[in-house]
Design an enzyme around this catalytic site. Structure first.
Site, PDB file in Angstrom:
ATOM      1  N   GLY A 154      11.006 -10.554  22.662  1.00 59.27           N
ATOM      2  CA  GLY A 154      10.852 -11.029  24.033  1.00 59.27           C
ATOM      3  C   GLY A 154      10.532  -9.884  24.953  1.00 59.27           C
ATOM      4  N   GLY A 178       9.913  -8.683  32.845  1.00 58.00           N
ATOM      5  CA  GLY A 178       9.493  -7.686  33.802  1.00 58.00           C
ATOM      6  C   GLY A 178      10.358  -6.440  33.710  1.00 58.00           C
ATOM      7  N   GLY A 185      12.048  -5.242  30.788  1.00 59.14           N
ATOM      8  CA  GLY A 185      12.217  -4.549  29.530  1.00 59.14           C
ATOM      9  C   GLY A 185      11.877  -5.425  28.350  1.00 59.14           C
ATOM     10  N   ASP A 242      23.026 -15.720  38.916  1.00 64.29           N
ATOM     11  CA  ASP A 242      21.655 -15.980  38.463  1.00 64.29           C
ATOM     12  C   ASP A 242      21.678 -16.929  37.274  1.00 64.29           C
ATOM     13  OD1 ASP A 242      18.938 -15.836  38.532  1.00 64.29           O
ATOM     14  OD2 ASP A 242      18.785 -13.904  37.516  1.00 64.29           O
TER      15      ASP A 242
END
Ligand SMILES: *[C@@H]1O[C@H](CO)[C@@H](O)[C@H](O)[C@H]1NC(C)=O
Ligand SMILES: *[C@@H]1O[C@H](CO)[C@@H](O)[C@H](O)[C@H]1NC(C)=O
Ligand SMILES: *[C@@H]1O[C@H](CO)[C@@H](O)[C@H](O)[C@H]1NC(C)=O
Ligand SMILES: *[C@@H]1O[C@H](CO)[C@@H](O)[C@H](O)[C@H]1NC(C)=O
Ligand SMILES: *[C@@H]1O[C@H](CO)[C@@H](O)[C@H](O)[C@H]1NC(C)=O
Ligand SMILES: *[C@@H]1O[C@H](CO)[C@@H](O)[C@H](O)[C@H]1NC(C)=O
Ligand SMILES: *[C@@H]1O[C@H](CO)[C@@H](O)[C@H](O)[C@H]1NC(C)=O
Ligand SMILES: *[C@@H]1O[C@H](CO)[C@@H](O)[C@H](O)[C@H]1NC(C)=O
Ligand SMILES: *[C@@H]1O[C@H](CO)[C@@H](O)[C@H](O)[C@H]1NC(C)=O
Ligand SMILES: *[C@@H]1O[C@H](CO)[C@@H](O)[C@H](O)[C@H]1NC(C)=O
Ligand SMILES: *[C@@H]1O[C@H](CO)[C@@H](O)[C@H](O)[C@H]1NC(C)=O
Ligand SMILES: *[C@@H]1O[C@H](CO)[C@@H](O)[C@H](O)[C@H]1NC(C)=O
Length: 823
Positions: free
Chosen positions: A536, A539, A541, A662
Site C-alpha cells: 500500500g 501520501g 508513506g 480520524d
C-alpha cells in the site's frame, strides 16, 4: 305425551345436528392434518428452521390454525394464507407440497434464503391473490405455469437469481394492477405490477416487451444489474407517475427518446453502463423534478443540451465516459442544488465556465480527460469543493490559481497532465500527493518527481526524519517524535548503514514488547524494502508486508518526512516520548491494531504492526471491481460492533481519554476473520501538515463532525459522529453524505432502499440488529454533539443480547424518519 313429543323432536334434531357437526369436524381435522404434516415435512427439509417456527410441531398438530405465520379460512378451517416474510429460513421451494394447499390465497416468502427453482406446481395455486418470492436466492427460469395464477393481484420476484426470459403466459394475469386494458402484447407487462416493476439484481435477459410503453401507471422501474438487451428507443412511452427509472448496467442499445421529457414526475434517472447512443435529448430539460441523472458509460454523442440548466433541483449529474462534444454550458453553473458533476472522459472543448456565484453547492467536480483549455479559473477556489476536483488530462494552461489554497477541505485534487506552468505553492504540495501535479512540464516545485524551481528557496538537505503513528490511544505526537528519532539516529549511527547487513546496535533500538522482533529480520524478509513487498502507498508513506522466519507476518509502514532544520529538537524530551509510546502500546484491545515496535533507519521511520490480512475496510466494502463477494449483513454488524468497542475503550478505559479523530473506512483494517482493527491514529494528517496547524487539519472530510467547522475543538463526540458515518456507510455500501445532508427532506425514504443494494435485505434477527444499528448510527450523526450518545452506550446497546425478537413492522415498510425519531 304431547309434552314429550314436543320435547322429543327438538332433541332428535339437536342430536342429528351435533352428529353432522362432528362429521364435519372430522373431515376438517383430517385435511388440516394433511396440511400440517406437509408443512412439517417442509420445515424438516430446511437446513435451518428458526425458533420462531416452534409452534410448527408434531405435538401441536391439531392447532394448525394457531401456528405462527399460518392463517386459516374461517369456513373450511384449512390454510388460506402463509406469511413467512423475513423468517431467516434456508430451504428449497421445491420441497413445498403445493398440491396440499390448493386454496391458498396469500403466499409470502419475501426476504428468506429460499433456493432452487420455482416449481411448476406453483401453477396449481389458482386461488392465489398475493405471491411474494422477492429477496431470496431462487434461480432458474420463471415457470410458464405461473400464467395459471389468474387471480393474482400482487406478484414480486425481485432480487433473486432468476434468469431467462419472462414467459408470455404471464399475460393471463389480468388482475395485476397494471395496464388493466385487455390488448397487451406478449411479455412481462401484465405479469408484474406495473406500478412498481422491480426486478433489479437478477440475470434476466432479452429485450423489454413492447407493452411496457403502454403502462401509463408505472411509478418505479428498477431493472438495473440484469442482462437485458434490445433497443430502448421506443421501449418506454409517456409515464406521468414515473418517479424512479434505473436501467443501469444492462446491455441496452438505441437512443433516449424525446418522450422522456413528458414523464414529468421523474426524480431519479440512472442509465449508466449501457450502450445507449445518439444525443441527450434537450427535452430532458423539462423534467423539472429531476434530482439525479446518470448517463455515464454509454455512447452518447453531440453537444450538452443547454436545457439541462432548467433542472433546478438537480443534485447529481454524471455524464462521464461518453463521446460528448462542444462546450460546457454556462447555465450549468446556475444549478443551485448541484453537488456532484462528472463530465470526465468526453470530448468537451473550450474553457471551464466558473464565474462568481456559480457552482455554489458543488462538492465534487471531475472534468478530467477532455480537451478543455484556457486558465484554471481563480473562482474555483471560492467553491465549496470537498471531495474531489479532477481537472487532469486536459489542456489547461497558465499558473495554478492562488485561490486553490482555500480548498483546504478538498480530499482529492488532480491537475496532472495539462500545460500548467509556474511554481507549485508549498501549501498545495503538503496537502496533496505529487502525482496530483505531474505531467505539466512547466510546473516546478520542491517535491520529488517535480522539476525543482530554479529561483525557489534552497531545500534543506539535512536528512532528518520524523513521524510516528501511535497505534492505540491516538495521542497527538508532535515534533517530540523527531527529537527522539534523531536521538536514536545519533546513538546508533544509522546514517552510516547502506545495506541490509545490520549491526547489533541497530537492532537494539527496536522497542518491542515481546522482545523477539529485530529490524534486521524485517530487512531480510523484505529484501531491503523491495517493491515486490509493497502492499500500500499513501501520501504519507508506504506499507510493506514482511513474512518473518517463524511464519509470523507483520506490516511495516515506512514513513519519511523532512523536518525543517530550524526545529529545536534538543529541548525535547526523549524520556517522555518513550513513555508515551509505551503507554500506547500497552493498551491492548481486540479491535485496536497492535504496534509491535518502531525503528528509524537511513532517514526513515519504520513502524511494525500486526498484519491485517484483508486490508482496509474500504477496500473490502467496495471490493475489487468485478469481484462478486460482498460482505454479508452478519459480518457487517459484527464489524460495527467491534469498531464501537474499540472507540469506547479509547474513550473510557485508558488512563486518560483518547480521541481518535480520524475514524474512516480506510483507517479500519480487517484480519482474516473480518475482525476489525482500528488503526492510523492520525498519521496521515500529522505527516502531511504543518504540525502547529494540526488541530485544523484533523479528521477526514465526510467523516468529520460538523461542529469542527466552527470550533476546532475536538471532543469524544467528534469520534461518535465519525463512527455514525462509518456505521451508516457499512450498512449502505456507500458514503451517507447525501442522506445526512437531506435527512429532513428524505425522511420518508424506505430503509430497505437505503441498505446496500448488492445484498438481499436482511431477515429475521439480523433485520432486527440492522434496524437497531441504523437507529444508533443516526443518533450518532446528530448535528448537535450533546444529543449524540456516548460510545460506551453505543457499544453496550449494539452488543446487547436483550434485543427484540422481531420487528414491529416489516423491514420493507420502515422509513428513515421512524428510525431517526426514536434515536
Ligand atoms: C424429518 O426428517 C427425518 C430424516 O431426514 C425423518 O427421519 C423424520 O421422520 C422427519 N420428520 C418429519 C416430521 O417429517
Ligand atoms: C388459538 O389461540 C387463541 C389465543 O391465542 C386461543 O384462544 C385459542 O383457543 C387457540 N385455539 C386453539 C384451537 O388452540
Ligand atoms: C443460504 O443458502 C445457501 C445455499 O443454500 C447457503 O450456502 C447459505 O449458507 C444460506 N445462508 C444462510 C444465512 O443460512
Ligand atoms: C399440479 O401441478 C403439477 C405440475 O404442474 C401437475 O402435474 C399436477 O397434475 C397438478 N396437480 C393438481 C392437483 O392440479
Ligand atoms: C438459468 O440458470 C440455470 C441454473 O441456475 C441454468 O441451468 C440455466 O441454463 C440458465 N438459463 C439461462 C437461459 O441462462
Ligand atoms: C407526481 O408525484 C407527486 C408526488 O411527488 C404525486 O403527488 C403525484 O400524484 C404524481 N403525479 C402523477 C401523475 O402520478
Ligand atoms: C433503435 O431503434 C431506433 C428507432 O426504431 C432506430 O432508429 C435505431 O437505429 C435503433 N438503434 C439501434 C442501435 O439498433
Ligand atoms: C460516474 O459514473 C461512473 C460509472 O459510469 C462512475 O465510475 C463514476 O464514479 C461516477 N462519478 C461519480 C463522481 O460518482
Ligand atoms: C428552459 O427555461 C427557459 C427559461 O428559463 C425556457 O425559455 C426554455 O424553453 C426552457 N427549456 C426547456 C427545454 O424547457
Ligand atoms: C474524442 O475525439 C477523438 C477524435 O475526434 C476520438 O478519437 C476520441 O475517441 C474521442 N474521445 C471520446 C472519449 O469520445
Ligand atoms: C475522474 O474521471 C476519470 C475518468 O472517468 C477517472 O479515471 C478518475 O478516476 C476520476 N477521478 C477521480 C478522482 O475519481
Ligand atoms: C439465520 O439463520 C442462520 C442459520 O441458517 C443463523 O446462523 C443466523 O444466526 C440466523 N440469523 C438470525 C438473525 O437469526
Amino acid at each position: 305425551m304431547i309434552m314429550k313429543a314436543v320435547q322429543e323432536t327438538p332433541l332428535r334434531l339437536l342430536l342429528l345436528h351435533i352428529f353432522l357437526l362432528f362429521l364435519l369436524q372430522l373431515e376438517a381435522t383430517s385435511s388440516q392434518r394433511t396440511q400440517a404434516e406437509a408443512l412439517l415435512e417442509w420445515k424438516n427439509s430446511s437446513t435451518s428452521s428458526p425458533s420462531s417456527l416452534n409452534s410448527w410441531s408434531l405435538t401441536n398438530l391439531n392447532n394448525l390454525c394457531n401456528w405462527t405465520a399460518i392463517v386459516c379460512d374461517r369456513n373450511t378451517e384449512t390454510v388460506s394464507e402463509i406469511h413467512l416474510a423475513n423468517f431467516n429460513i434456508t430451504a428449497a421451494l421445491t420441497q413445498f407440497n403445493f398440491n396440499k394447499f390448493l386454496s391458498l390465497t396469500h403466499f409470502n416468502l419475501n426476504g428468506n434464503n429460499f433456493s432452487g427453482p420455482i416449481p411448476s406446481a406453483i401453477g396449481n395455486l389458482t386461488k392465489l391473490t398475493t405471491l411474494d418470492l422477492g429477496n431470496n436466492i431462487l434461480q432458474g427460469e420463471v415457470p410458464a405455469e405461473m400464467g395459471k395464477l389468474t387471480e393474482l393481484q400482487f406478484l414480486s420476484l425481485n432480487n433473486n437469481y432468476l434468469n431467462g426470459t419472462i414467459p408470455y403466459q404471464l399475460d393471463n394475469l389480468k388482475k395485476l394492477p397494471t395496464c388493466f386494458s385487455g390488448e397487451l402484447p406478449p411479455g412481462l407487462c401484465s405479469g408484474f405490477s406495473l406500478e412498481q416493476f422491480l426486478v433489479q439484481f437478477n440475470d434476466f435477459t432479452g429485450p423489454l416487451p413492447d407493452c411496457l410503453r403502454k403502462c401509463s401507471a408505472l411509478s418505479r422501474v428498477r431493472l438495473e444489474e440484469n442482462q437485458f438487451t434490445g433497443n430502448i428507443s421506443n421501449a418506454f412511452g409517456v409515464h406521468p407517475s414515473l418517479a424512479i427509472i434505473y436501467l443501469s448496467n444492462n446491455k441496452f442499445v438505441g437512443q433516449l427518446s424525446p418522450q422522456w421529457g413528458e414523464c414529468k414526475n421523474i426524480t431519479d434517472m440512472r442509465m449508466e453502463g449501457n450502450r445507449i447512443s445518439g444525443q441527450i435529448p434537450p427535452e430532458l430539460g423539462q423534467l423539472t423534478k429531476l434530482q439525479y441523472l446518470t448517463l455515464s458509460s454509454n455512447e452518447f454523442s453531440g453537444e450538452f443540451p443547454v436545457s439541462i440548466g432548467n433542472l433546478s433541483l438537480l443534485f447529481t449529474l454524471n455524464l462521464s465516459r461518453n463521446h460528448l462534444t462542444g462546450t460546457i454550458p454556462h447555465v450549468l453553473g446556475k444549478l443551485t442544488k448541484l453537488e456532484l458533476l462528472d463530465l470526465s472522459d468526453n470530448n468537451f472543448t473550450g474553457v471551464l465556465p466558473v464565474d462568481p456565484g456559480m457552482f455554489e453547492s458543488l462538492t465534487s467536480l471531475n472534468i478530467s480527460r477532455n480537451k478543455l483549455s484556457g486558465g484554471i479559473p481563480e473562482e474555483i477556489g471560492n467553491l465549496h469543493l470537498r471531495y474531489l476536483l479532477d481537472l487532469s488530462s486536459n489542456s489547461f494552461s497558465g499558473s495554478l490559481p492562488l485561490n486553490l489554497a482555500k480548498l483546504i477541505m478538498l480530499e482529492i485534487l488532480n491537475v496532472s497532465h495539462n500545460q500548467l506552468s509556474g511554481k507549485i505553492p508549498s501549501t498545495y504540495s503538503r496537502m496533496h500527493p505529487n502525482n496530483a501535479f505531474i505531467g505539466n512540464s512547466g510546473l516546478c516545485g520542491e517535491t520529488e518527481e517535480i522539476t525543482p524551481c530554479i529561483s525557489g528557496p534552497k531545500k534543506s538537505n539535512k536528512k532528518i526524519l520524523v513521524g510516528i503513528l501511535a497505534p492505540i490511544c491516538g495521542l497527538l505526537l508532535t515534533v517530540t517524535i523527531s527529537a527522539v528519532i534523531l536521538k536514536f539516529c545519533k546513538k546508533s549511527k544509522l546514517g552510516e548503514l547502506d545495506h541490509p547487513k545490520v549491526s547489533k546496535s541497530f537492532d537494539s533500538i527496536i522497542w518491542e514488547r515481546h522482545g523477539k522482533l529485530t529490524f534486521s529480520e524485517i530487512i531480510t524478509a523484505t529484501e531491503n524494502f523491495d517493491e515486490k513487498y509493497l502492499i500500500g502507498r499513501g501520501g504519507f508513506g508506504s506499507v510493506y508486508k514482511a513474512v518473518l522466519d517463524r511464519g509470523r507476518v507483520v506490516a511495516v509502514k515506512k514513513l519519511n518526512m523532512s523536518v525543517d532544520s530550524s526545529h529545536d529538537i534538543t529541548e525535547l524530551n526523549r524520556k517522555s516520548f518513550e513513555n508515551e509510546i509505551r503507554t500506547l502500546t500497552e493498551v491492548m484491545h481486540r479491535n485496536v491494531i497492535k504496534l509491535y515496535g518502531f525503528c528509524s533507519w537511513k532517514g526513515c521511520l519504520y513502524l511494525v504492526y500486526e498484519y491485517a490480512e484483508r486490508g482496509s475496510l474500504k477496500m473490502v466494502l467496495y471490493g475489487v471491481e468485478g469481484e462478486s463477494d460482498v460482505l454479508g449483513w452478519g459480518t457487517r454488524v459484527k464489524i460495527v460492533q467491534g469498531i464501537a468497542h474499540a472507540i469506547s475503550h479509547l474513550h473510557n478505559d485508558c488512563s486518560h481519554q483518547i480521541v481518535h479523530r480520524d475514524i474512516t473506512l480506510s483507517n479500519i483494517l480487517l484480519n482474516g476473520d473480518f475482525v476489525p482493527w482500528l488503526s492510523d491514529f492520525g498519521t496521515a494528517r500529522l505527516l502531511n501538515s504543518d504540525s502547529s496547524k494540526w488541530t485544523a487539519m484533523a479528521g477526514s472530510y465526510g467523516y468529520m463532525a460538523p461542529e469542527l467547522a466552527f470550533t476546532m475543538q475536538v471532543t469524544d463526540k467528534c469520534d461518535v459522529y465519525s463512527f455514525g458515518v462509518v456505521a451508516l456507510e457499512i450498512m449502505m455500501g456507500r458514503h451517507p453524505g447525501e442522506l445526512l445532508n437531506s435527512l429532513s427532506e428524505n425522511g420518508d425514504m424506505l430503509l430497505k432502499d437505503l441498505l446496500d443494494q448488492r445484498l438481499r435485505c436482511p431477515s429475521s434477527q439480523l433485520a432486527v440488529r440492522v434496524v437497531s444499528l441504523i437507529t444508533m448510527a443516526l443518533a450518532c450523526t446528530s448535528n448537535n454533539p450533546d444529543s449524540r450518545p456516548t460510545m460506551h452506550y453505543v457499544a453496550k446497546e449494539l452488543s446487547s443480547t436483550r434485543t427484540r425478537t422481531s420487528l414491529s413492522e416489516p423491514l420493507g415498510t420502515i422509513t428513515i424518519n421512524e428510525l431517526a425519531k426514536f434515536s
